[in-house]
Design a protein around this motif. Sequence first.
Motif, PDB file in Angstrom:
ATOM      1  N   LEU B 194       9.321  10.776   0.644  1.00 60.24           N
ATOM      2  CA  LEU B 194       9.381   9.301   0.650  1.00 60.24           C
ATOM      3  C   LEU B 194       8.257   8.980  -0.511  1.00 60.24           C
ATOM      4  O   LEU B 194       8.536   8.138  -1.206  1.00 60.24           O
ATOM      5  CB  LEU B 194       8.739   8.672   1.938  1.00 60.24           C
ATOM      6  N   LYS B 195       7.174   9.642  -0.624  1.00 59.96           N
ATOM      7  CA  LYS B 195       6.409   9.542  -1.886  1.00 59.96           C
ATOM      8  C   LYS B 195       7.059   9.819  -3.142  1.00 59.96           C
ATOM      9  O   LYS B 195       6.607   8.982  -4.076  1.00 59.96           O
ATOM     10  CB  LYS B 195       5.238  10.626  -1.546  1.00 59.96           C
ATOM     11  N   ALA B 196       8.068  10.745  -3.077  1.00 59.71           N
ATOM     12  CA  ALA B 196       8.582  11.141  -4.129  1.00 59.71           C
ATOM     13  C   ALA B 196       9.504   9.990  -4.863  1.00 59.71           C
ATOM     14  O   ALA B 196       9.834   9.761  -5.947  1.00 59.71           O
ATOM     15  CB  ALA B 196       9.441  12.497  -4.399  1.00 59.71           C
ATOM     16  N   VAL B 197      10.409   9.262  -3.788  1.00 55.16           N
ATOM     17  CA  VAL B 197      11.524   8.512  -4.137  1.00 55.16           C
ATOM     18  C   VAL B 197      11.224   6.902  -4.136  1.00 55.16           C
ATOM     19  O   VAL B 197      12.099   6.229  -4.035  1.00 55.16           O
ATOM     20  CB  VAL B 197      12.729   8.866  -3.566  1.00 55.16           C
ATOM     21  N   THR B 198       9.755   6.568  -3.206  1.00 53.41           N
ATOM     22  CA  THR B 198       9.758   5.164  -3.026  1.00 53.41           C
ATOM     23  C   THR B 198       8.394   5.029  -3.657  1.00 53.41           C
ATOM     24  O   THR B 198       7.487   5.708  -3.910  1.00 53.41           O
ATOM     25  CB  THR B 198       9.625   4.757  -1.648  1.00 53.41           C
ATOM     26  N   LYS B 199       7.935   3.508  -3.676  1.00 51.84           N
ATOM     27  CA  LYS B 199       6.760   3.124  -3.643  1.00 51.84           C
ATOM     28  C   LYS B 199       6.278   2.123  -2.662  1.00 51.84           C
ATOM     29  O   LYS B 199       7.188   1.552  -2.131  1.00 51.84           O
ATOM     30  CB  LYS B 199       6.491   2.474  -5.300  1.00 51.84           C
ATOM     31  N   PRO B 200       4.871   1.969  -2.405  1.00 49.39           N
ATOM     32  CA  PRO B 200       4.718   0.661  -1.412  1.00 49.39           C
ATOM     33  C   PRO B 200       5.452  -0.362  -1.798  1.00 49.39           C
ATOM     34  O   PRO B 200       5.466  -0.959  -2.907  1.00 49.39           O
ATOM     35  CB  PRO B 200       3.212   0.484  -1.834  1.00 49.39           C
ATOM     36  N   GLY B 201       6.033  -1.033  -0.517  1.00 50.55           N
ATOM     37  CA  GLY B 201       6.855  -2.372  -0.740  1.00 50.55           C
ATOM     38  C   GLY B 201       8.157  -2.228  -0.576  1.00 50.55           C
ATOM     39  O   GLY B 201       8.642  -3.063  -0.416  1.00 50.55           O
ATOM     40  N   ASP B 202       8.656  -0.992  -1.049  1.00 51.88           N
ATOM     41  CA  ASP B 202      10.127  -0.579  -0.991  1.00 51.88           C
ATOM     42  C   ASP B 202      10.578  -0.768   0.398  1.00 51.88           C
ATOM     43  O   ASP B 202       9.828  -0.633   1.262  1.00 51.88           O
ATOM     44  CB  ASP B 202      10.345   0.877  -1.744  1.00 51.88           C
ATOM     45  N   THR B 203      11.999  -0.454   0.404  1.00 52.56           N
ATOM     46  CA  THR B 203      12.731  -0.774   1.716  1.00 52.56           C
ATOM     47  C   THR B 203      13.342   0.517   2.127  1.00 52.56           C
ATOM     48  O   THR B 203      14.404   1.029   0.885  1.00 52.56           O
ATOM     49  CB  THR B 203      13.562  -1.923   1.738  1.00 52.56           C
ATOM     50  N   VAL B 204      13.119   1.129   3.140  1.00 51.52           N
ATOM     51  CA  VAL B 204      14.164   2.338   3.285  1.00 51.52           C
ATOM     52  C   VAL B 204      14.812   2.265   4.478  1.00 51.52           C
ATOM     53  O   VAL B 204      14.805   1.643   5.619  1.00 51.52           O
ATOM     54  CB  VAL B 204      13.028   3.475   3.708  1.00 51.52           C
ATOM     55  N   ALA B 205      16.391   2.788   4.530  1.00 55.42           N
ATOM     56  CA  ALA B 205      17.064   2.564   5.747  1.00 55.42           C
ATOM     57  C   ALA B 205      16.869   3.861   6.615  1.00 55.42           C
ATOM     58  O   ALA B 205      16.814   4.701   6.273  1.00 55.42           O
ATOM     59  CB  ALA B 205      18.620   2.308   5.190  1.00 55.42           C
ATOM     60  N   VAL B 206      17.220   3.324   7.923  1.00 52.33           N
ATOM     61  CA  VAL B 206      17.177   4.270   8.993  1.00 52.33           C
ATOM     62  C   VAL B 206      17.899   4.001   9.948  1.00 52.33           C
ATOM     63  O   VAL B 206      18.537   2.935  10.148  1.00 52.33           O
ATOM     64  CB  VAL B 206      15.646   4.291   9.750  1.00 52.33           C
ATOM     65  N   GLU B 207      18.448   5.254  10.633  1.00 57.50           N
ATOM     66  CA  GLU B 207      19.367   4.863  11.873  1.00 57.50           C
ATOM     67  C   GLU B 207      18.677   4.059  13.157  1.00 57.50           C
ATOM     68  O   GLU B 207      17.337   4.255  13.387  1.00 57.50           O
ATOM     69  CB  GLU B 207      19.794   6.242  12.139  1.00 57.50           C
ATOM     70  N   SER B 208      19.442   3.431  13.727  1.00 58.06           N
ATOM     71  CA  SER B 208      19.055   2.648  14.665  1.00 58.06           C
ATOM     72  C   SER B 208      19.907   2.708  16.002  1.00 58.06           C
ATOM     73  O   SER B 208      21.113   2.423  15.768  1.00 58.06           O
ATOM     74  CB  SER B 208      18.825   1.128  14.289  1.00 58.06           C
ATOM     75  N   PRO B 209      19.542   3.282  17.086  1.00 53.46           N
ATOM     76  CA  PRO B 209      18.300   3.613  17.277  1.00 53.46           C
ATOM     77  C   PRO B 209      17.816   5.065  16.768  1.00 53.46           C
ATOM     78  O   PRO B 209      18.891   5.613  16.200  1.00 53.46           O
ATOM     79  CB  PRO B 209      18.242   4.090  18.921  1.00 53.46           C
ATOM     80  N   GLY B 210      16.509   5.022  16.282  1.00 52.59           N
ATOM     81  CA  GLY B 210      16.100   6.172  15.517  1.00 52.59           C
ATOM     82  C   GLY B 210      14.547   6.681  15.793  1.00 52.59           C
ATOM     83  O   GLY B 210      13.933   6.019  16.992  1.00 52.59           O
TER      84      GLY B 210
END
Lengths: 479, 479
Positions: B194-210
């Motif tokens: 996550l540190k490598a491909v995002t920066k603070p404030g970005d949005t990441v998609a996850v599975e729900s429920p997860g």
Amino acid sequence: MNKELKYKQVYGRIMELVENGTFHNNTKVPSVRDMSRQMNFSMMTVLEGYNRLVDDGILENREKSGFYVLPAEYRSEYGMSLPRPRFEQIDVYSSNMEIGEDFKNLLETSRRPDFIRLGSGSPSPEFFPGKELALHMSRAARNNFNEINLGNFNHGHAGLRKELSGLMMSGGTDVSHEDIIVTSGATQALLLALKAVTKPGDTVAVESPGYYGYFSLLEFLNIKIMEIPICPQSGLSLKDLETVLNKKKIAALITSPSFQNPTGATMTLEKRGKLCALASKFNLPVIEDDVFGELSFSGTRLPSLKSICQSNVIYISSLGKILAPGYRIGWISGGKYHKDIERCFDKGFFVQNQPCQYAAESFLKSESMNRHLKTLRRKYAENIRMFRNTICENFPSEILLSSPEGGVFLWMKLPDGVDSRDIAAAAAARKISIAPGVLFSSRGLYSGYVRLNAGVVWSSKVKDAIVVLGNITGDLQKK
Amino acid sequence: MNKELKYKQVYGRIMELVENGTFHNNTKVPSVRDMSRQMNFSMMTVLEGYNRLVDDGILENREKSGFYVLPAEYRSEYGMSLPRPRFEQIDVYSSNMEIGEDFKNLLETSRRPDFIRLGSGSPSPEFFPGKELALHMSRAARNNFNEINLGNFNHGHAGLRKELSGLMMSGGTDVSHEDIIVTSGATQALLLALKAVTKPGDTVAVESPGYYGYFSLLEFLNIKIMEIPICPQSGLSLKDLETVLNKKKIAALITSPSFQNPTGATMTLEKRGKLCALASKFNLPVIEDDVFGELSFSGTRLPSLKSICQSNVIYISSLGKILAPGYRIGWISGGKYHKDIERCFDKGFFVQNQPCQYAAESFLKSESMNRHLKTLRRKYAENIRMFRNTICENFPSEILLSSPEGGVFLWMKLPDGVDSRDIAAAAAARKISIAPGVLFSSRGLYSGYVRLNAGVVWSSKVKDAIVVLGNITGDLQKK
């Protein structure tokens, strides 16, 4: 001319007279009143200049008698001409740039396994009781085969935390094992401390020169860096820190008050008290990195900041420099920030492996730990002595060399005009690594300095390497 | 009425007819043309509805013949009525809030050591070869007493990285050991990704429920969360993912395509291919969490996303669920993001301890690993069967239960109106823990669900605990 520049003139004037020998050991310098008349500055300005000289270990304030030049034996040759970054240089380093390839190469060279690694940050494994540790690991693994394989969610193995609490207590710092979290080395402890007390974009103050690991970690966390000068005699410049605190919001200070990396500086007791008062006044979280704290050559240690000010100080340390670098066992005790640190630990799932914790507990519990620490201090002290002697015999006389009272590092000022990167390059061709000074600033300072790791097993090879470094330095000086 | 709502009507109409039994196994449903006339919607709309039913494992598209209801044996009883979050619910969760005390309490209860821990996320240590591992640790420590105590700066012990590469290869994923970094568990691997491909404030998609660990880690990194529905039959809803990708910048997707936590869902082969195509189209970094990948009851496994699309997929896994939870050994292979991940690793000094790496290498090299994995799969399969049988006999008939083909978790839909938090509270009084469904969403969904950990040693105590849970559920249903 503003007051800031004026008191620097006072400082410079006294330094000049000390350096050219006009003022000898124990000379009483002109009274504040006299100096004020001579230079036509206010008494306040002169006092400010004198106080800075006291901070930096040049003068001594003898109560009701006046200011005296400290005897030379209390001033290292080095301390007298520490290159203080000028005030204009105390500025926020914007940390949006990546660690440069240069920097990476320098670091990698300093660690190359086929080299005489005087550039490494870790002592050689021969200094540690590897075989005995392996037996403790072996026993711990077999006796606790279920426990060490448990997926755990606590803040560290309770048995180890108790031993770490005991280790701190023996150094005069009273922290309950319940207020200790075990981490993967001191750097992850620092990461947790910073996550707990800062947010991205904040500014954190660090000592300059300072440990490169801080700079890269602060970059990793998108935190800006403020370098505050450190005096190798007496530690962090509190005047500079206070100036900065008055001007700017600083989210935290990272300081290593005992045997600082790279200078070996140890903060005086008086300064420790003052720093705690400052922290309290400005509500400043102080992160105390004590990884070298156990390595006093005399065996005695000054009180930790944590012991002076439980609440404001986040204490971090590790077993990496004193027992088991390969175990990566660090710890943190966060004072009033501890709950926040625990929350960060839980959120980021920083749980540590069990086997190393059980093995370290077993070793710390044994009689061996005290014996090992005593031997280690003696060996390091002896190595520092051998290094200093060999350097003095084989380097140009213009160098200045630190004279640390603990730890494993020597900090050397090169003759004017010699760049440590050139030494590093020439030394690498001879399979010797050094840590060039530029590694110890986020802003390219200290190119005229070198850090040497005396934590290598002394041998004729090592001696030869120092001779080679001396010759390289001499050759570069002549160019 | 917009198109989106119309195709949901088509979806709902067919579901109704399947659920009330009008459409049996292998029934051909009305053609797209006929349905379009019947409902007075466009053929496009009907096709959209049918395609979603295919995605969710309800219908099957037989080439040139039409759409058929999947045989019941291919549809778990549970898959048929998965509570899909409505589209309006697919929204960015603002992650500025702290993990609530409620959440923390629920987690802590689920892990209490004096409990029958059906709420825990870790299998019991008895499933792992603790004694044999201890012998490997003991041997590794004594044979490499110097190496394991070295302060190291590499990306993991080369010997272990080769073994991990071999483990991946035996599952069909070809990654060189040089493209593997060893981390402290899968969570730190995820942190680095996550540190490598995002920066603070970005949005990441996850599975729900997860997995709740994702939510807390994303909060830790100041990243916003976008929950995308997952179908327990066929895995992540790609339609929903695509809708989101078309609407919003998503910095990365975290997906666990095999035996997902908590649903046990396994993404179909077809979907795996489609997901990789989507990732390529949108230049989306896909973080594949494969920690349960080895735990297929049949022993066969579908190709990892990594094996389908080397470049876009960041693969993470760990030994925590299959061998040694207490060792905290995870790893990461980052495809085209690997260099960035290495930089993050170096900056944050994420170096791992040596002893656990040497011990794990030694075990993985031995004959024991294959034997152990076979035994483990058999034991987990057997436990899942015992749990399912005991649940069916002792819970109200209105529950729905997942039927996973691997892993250790069961996901249960409770009778309407029963809240899993009430079950958790009543069970805690009986010293039984469960993981209430609310843990598996960042937005309070799934209160009517429970995750049970079948990775406990089967015993009459465990059986009794399930009976108690069934009674509690029945009592709550009557209220």
